[in-house]
Design a protein around this motif. Structure first.
Motif, PDB file in Angstrom:
ATOM      1  N   THR A 260     -32.813  61.857   0.471  1.00  0.00           N
ATOM      2  CA  THR A 260     -31.482  62.314   0.871  1.00  0.00           C
ATOM      3  C   THR A 260     -31.581  63.182   2.116  1.00  0.00           C
ATOM      4  O   THR A 260     -32.554  63.916   2.298  1.00  0.00           O
ATOM      5  N   PHE A 261     -30.555  63.091   2.972  1.00  0.00           N
ATOM      6  CA  PHE A 261     -30.583  63.751   4.278  1.00  0.00           C
ATOM      7  C   PHE A 261     -29.298  64.567   4.469  1.00  0.00           C
ATOM      8  O   PHE A 261     -28.195  64.017   4.439  1.00  0.00           O
ATOM      9  N   ASP A 262     -29.456  65.870   4.683  1.00  0.00           N
ATOM     10  CA  ASP A 262     -28.322  66.777   4.815  1.00  0.00           C
ATOM     11  C   ASP A 262     -28.002  67.110   6.266  1.00  0.00           C
ATOM     12  O   ASP A 262     -28.812  66.899   7.170  1.00  0.00           O
ATOM     13  N   ASP A 263     -26.810  67.672   6.442  1.00  0.00           N
ATOM     14  CA  ASP A 263     -26.348  68.345   7.664  1.00  0.00           C
ATOM     15  C   ASP A 263     -25.983  67.408   8.806  1.00  0.00           C
ATOM     16  O   ASP A 263     -25.719  67.883   9.917  1.00  0.00           O
ATOM     17  N   GLY A 264     -25.964  66.105   8.588  1.00  0.00           N
ATOM     18  CA  GLY A 264     -25.531  65.200   9.635  1.00  0.00           C
ATOM     19  C   GLY A 264     -24.011  65.073   9.630  1.00  0.00           C
ATOM     20  O   GLY A 264     -23.318  65.807   8.923  1.00  0.00           O
ATOM     21  N   PRO A 265     -23.516  64.119  10.398  1.00  0.00           N
ATOM     22  CA  PRO A 265     -24.275  63.281  11.322  1.00  0.00           C
ATOM     23  C   PRO A 265     -24.746  64.070  12.545  1.00  0.00           C
ATOM     24  O   PRO A 265     -24.174  65.093  12.898  1.00  0.00           O
ATOM     25  N   SER A 266     -25.806  63.548  13.148  1.00  0.00           N
ATOM     26  CA  SER A 266     -26.419  64.214  14.291  1.00  0.00           C
ATOM     27  C   SER A 266     -26.990  63.145  15.219  1.00  0.00           C
ATOM     28  O   SER A 266     -26.848  61.949  14.981  1.00  0.00           O
ATOM     29  N   LYS A 267     -27.692  63.604  16.241  1.00  0.00           N
ATOM     30  CA  LYS A 267     -28.317  62.660  17.164  1.00  0.00           C
ATOM     31  C   LYS A 267     -29.474  61.909  16.516  1.00  0.00           C
ATOM     32  O   LYS A 267     -29.986  60.935  17.084  1.00  0.00           O
ATOM     33  N   PHE A 268     -29.893  62.358  15.320  1.00  0.00           N
ATOM     34  CA  PHE A 268     -31.007  61.700  14.628  1.00  0.00           C
ATOM     35  C   PHE A 268     -30.539  60.717  13.548  1.00  0.00           C
ATOM     36  O   PHE A 268     -31.356  59.990  12.989  1.00  0.00           O
ATOM     37  N   THR A 269     -29.247  60.699  13.242  1.00  0.00           N
ATOM     38  CA  THR A 269     -28.744  59.915  12.111  1.00  0.00           C
ATOM     39  C   THR A 269     -29.101  58.436  12.225  1.00  0.00           C
ATOM     40  O   THR A 269     -29.665  57.836  11.301  1.00  0.00           O
ATOM     41  N   ALA A 273     -31.634  56.059   9.956  1.00  0.00           N
ATOM     42  CA  ALA A 273     -31.179  54.814   9.321  1.00  0.00           C
ATOM     43  C   ALA A 273     -32.035  53.636   9.761  1.00  0.00           C
ATOM     44  O   ALA A 273     -32.334  52.735   8.960  1.00  0.00           O
ATOM     45  N   ASP A 274     -32.441  53.616  11.016  1.00  0.00           N
ATOM     46  CA  ASP A 274     -33.279  52.518  11.514  1.00  0.00           C
ATOM     47  C   ASP A 274     -34.649  52.492  10.827  1.00  0.00           C
ATOM     48  O   ASP A 274     -35.196  51.429  10.553  1.00  0.00           O
ATOM     49  N   VAL A 275     -35.212  53.682  10.566  1.00  0.00           N
ATOM     50  CA  VAL A 275     -36.498  53.732   9.870  1.00  0.00           C
ATOM     51  C   VAL A 275     -36.337  53.213   8.439  1.00  0.00           C
ATOM     52  O   VAL A 275     -37.159  52.423   7.949  1.00  0.00           O
ATOM     53  N   SER A 298     -21.848  57.490  14.242  1.00  0.00           N
ATOM     54  CA  SER A 298     -23.021  57.536  13.375  1.00  0.00           C
ATOM     55  C   SER A 298     -22.631  57.351  11.913  1.00  0.00           C
ATOM     56  O   SER A 298     -23.384  56.767  11.130  1.00  0.00           O
ATOM     57  N   VAL A 299     -21.452  57.848  11.538  1.00  0.00           N
ATOM     58  CA  VAL A 299     -20.957  57.614  10.178  1.00  0.00           C
ATOM     59  C   VAL A 299     -20.773  56.122   9.955  1.00  0.00           C
ATOM     60  O   VAL A 299     -21.193  55.558   8.933  1.00  0.00           O
ATOM     61  N   GLN A 300     -20.153  55.477  10.917  1.00  0.00           N
ATOM     62  CA  GLN A 300     -19.931  54.038  10.812  1.00  0.00           C
ATOM     63  C   GLN A 300     -21.254  53.268  10.828  1.00  0.00           C
ATOM     64  O   GLN A 300     -21.403  52.254  10.143  1.00  0.00           O
ATOM     65  N   TYR A 301     -22.211  53.748  11.593  1.00  0.00           N
ATOM     66  CA  TYR A 301     -23.517  53.089  11.674  1.00  0.00           C
ATOM     67  C   TYR A 301     -24.214  53.115  10.315  1.00  0.00           C
ATOM     68  O   TYR A 301     -24.774  52.106   9.869  1.00  0.00           O
ATOM     69  N   VAL A 302     -24.184  54.277   9.656  1.00  0.00           N
ATOM     70  CA  VAL A 302     -24.801  54.397   8.324  1.00  0.00           C
ATOM     71  C   VAL A 302     -24.101  53.470   7.339  1.00  0.00           C
ATOM     72  O   VAL A 302     -24.748  52.769   6.553  1.00  0.00           O
ATOM     73  N   LYS A 303     -22.772  53.456   7.368  1.00  0.00           N
ATOM     74  CA  LYS A 303     -22.015  52.590   6.473  1.00  0.00           C
ATOM     75  C   LYS A 303     -22.303  51.129   6.763  1.00  0.00           C
ATOM     76  O   LYS A 303     -22.490  50.315   5.840  1.00  0.00           O
TER      77      LYS A 303
END
Length: 433
Positions: A260-269, A273-275, A298-303
């Protein structure tokens, strides 16, 4: 960016005419006002949706039903699963149902096509029309709004058109995974015909997760595989998920682990997700509302890539020091922002600093949210060192754990090693739902 993001499908009714089933749905998005259409679907899926309507305890209740774009393949029973969200006032309930390959394929077409024009299974309904007499639709199933006469005329016109063009255009087809159209790619590169769907209902009796009346039991966590299905973009990973049913969650069943990843979205999001995508493992992101405003893409990218999204409050304040009204705002405001971007309800919530009190827990419980805490803290926010982050997991017992990480450069650098280590431990890295 796929055009399906932000689309909402409101299910209004289920009906049957001349042994053919139809859904009346309202398709809306930020770009387009709501459009009512008639969706021609298979009888099996229609039966399962109709069973959900018949579960209503209060026939006078004004419920809304929103179809999800999410689908999963249950390989053990050779069928597909989706869900709809039933909403009444401020209460919402997620209900799973079994669906066919044809339904999954059509759902993919709706979510990826900018316009409904050219989708043969959809017929736009007139904007205004008188309500027909229900007694004239003798063969209709029970449904939420009666449009029998209109549907009969539309169906008759559709049949005539299909008779004229049927010899030239197949009504439904699938291509091989190595073919041209990735939207019709099926699990494992295999193809199936629509006719193979009809036997699904005889196979699902032993699995509650694909029961048309399924609701996850409150006392246990339901684990299911969420593998590639036609309704998911071709670039989505094959991942597993764990369905959380407790109000408070610190861990998950043995044999699994949750990153689990907290505090996003950010420039690393997107890089994180790609990893996850590269290694085909699950992940869950807890976003802060004020950061959602900065990085909506980035929210849309994760979704888009199939990972789970939860809320981490609006401003990352210690909620136990706030009033009930401010607690509610900190929880609901980012949910609304995320749901507007993804078209999916936000159920998961992680309180900043893990701080909670009775008022907060009661609110989470009363609104059917799930509070996600953790049992392994990498302290990545403190060390900012990839080696130390990796060692914090290596020195713990990750089996059945929820691992807390943050969207930092060091976490991103450590992530491939962490995944490889967990894979060596034979642990299934899952998304949380």
């Amino acid at each position: 960016m796929p055009v399906y993001l932000g689309k909402v499908l409101e299910l209004q009714s289920v009906s049957n005419q001349a042994d053919q089933s139809y859904l009346t749905i309202k398709i809306s998005s930020e770009q387009e006002p709501g459009t009512e259409v008639l969706w021609k679907i298979d009888n099996t899926t229609a039966d399962h949706l109709q069973a959900i309507f018949e579960q209503e305890l209060d026939p006078d209740a004004v419920n809304k039903y929103r179809l999800s774009f999410y689908t999963a393949r249950d390989s053990a029973n050779s069928c597909y699963v989706s869900y709809l969200t039933r909403t009444y006032c401020e209460q919402s309930e997620r209900i799973y149902f079994t669906c066919s390959e044809q339904y999954v394929h059509d759902l993919q077409s709706i979510r990826t096509n900018e316009s409904i024009d050219g989708l043969e299974f959809l017929t736009p309904l007139p904007e205004t029309a008188p309500e027909p007499d229900s007694s004239k639709s003798e063969n209709a199933r029970p449904y939420l709004s009666n449009r029998g006469l209109i549907w009969s005329a539309i169906v008759l016109m559709s049949i005539i058109i299909l008779m004229l063009i049927g010899s030239a255009v197949p009504a439904f087809s699938y291509k091989m995974a190595s073919g041209i159209d990735a939207d019709t790619q099926l699990v494992g590169g295999m193809t199936k015909t629509v006719d193979s769907i009809e036997g699904l209902t005889s196979e699902i009796g032993s699995i509650t997760a694909v029961n048309p009346q399924f609701q996850a039991p409150a006392a246990e966590q339901k684990i299911a595989k969420a593998v590639d299905a036609p309704a998911r973009p071709a670039n989505e990973p094959v991942v597993s998920f764990v369905e959380l049913n407790d109000t408070l969650n610190f861990s998950i069943p043995k044999g699994h682990v949750a990153l689990t990843f907290d505090d996003g979205p950010s420039k690393f999001t997107e890089k994180i997700a790609d990893v996850l995508k590269e290694y085909r493992v699950g992940g869950t992101f807890f976003f802060i509302g004020e950061n959602v405003e900065k990085y909506p893409e980035s929210v849309q990218y994760v979704k888009e890539h199939g990972y789970s999204i939860g809320s981490h409050s609006m401003h990352h304040l210690e909620l136990t020091k706030l009033s009930k009204a401010k607690q509610k705002y900190e929880i609901t405001q980012p949910n609304e922002m995320i749901e507007k971007l993804t078209g999916e309800p936000v159920v998961l919530f992680r309180p900043p600093y893990g701080a909670k009190n009775k008022a907060l827990v009661d609110y989470i419980n009363n609104t059917n949210h799930k509070m996600v805490l953790w049992d392994i803290d990498t302290l990545d926010w403190k060390s900012r060192n990839a080696d130390k982050i990796y060692q914090s997991i290596q020195n713990a017992q990750p089996d059945g754990s929820i691992i807390l990480m943050h969207e930092t450069k060091a976490t991103l650098e450590a992530l491939p090693r962490i995944i490889k280590y967990l894979q060596d431990q034979k642990l299934d890295m899952v998304s949380l739902r």
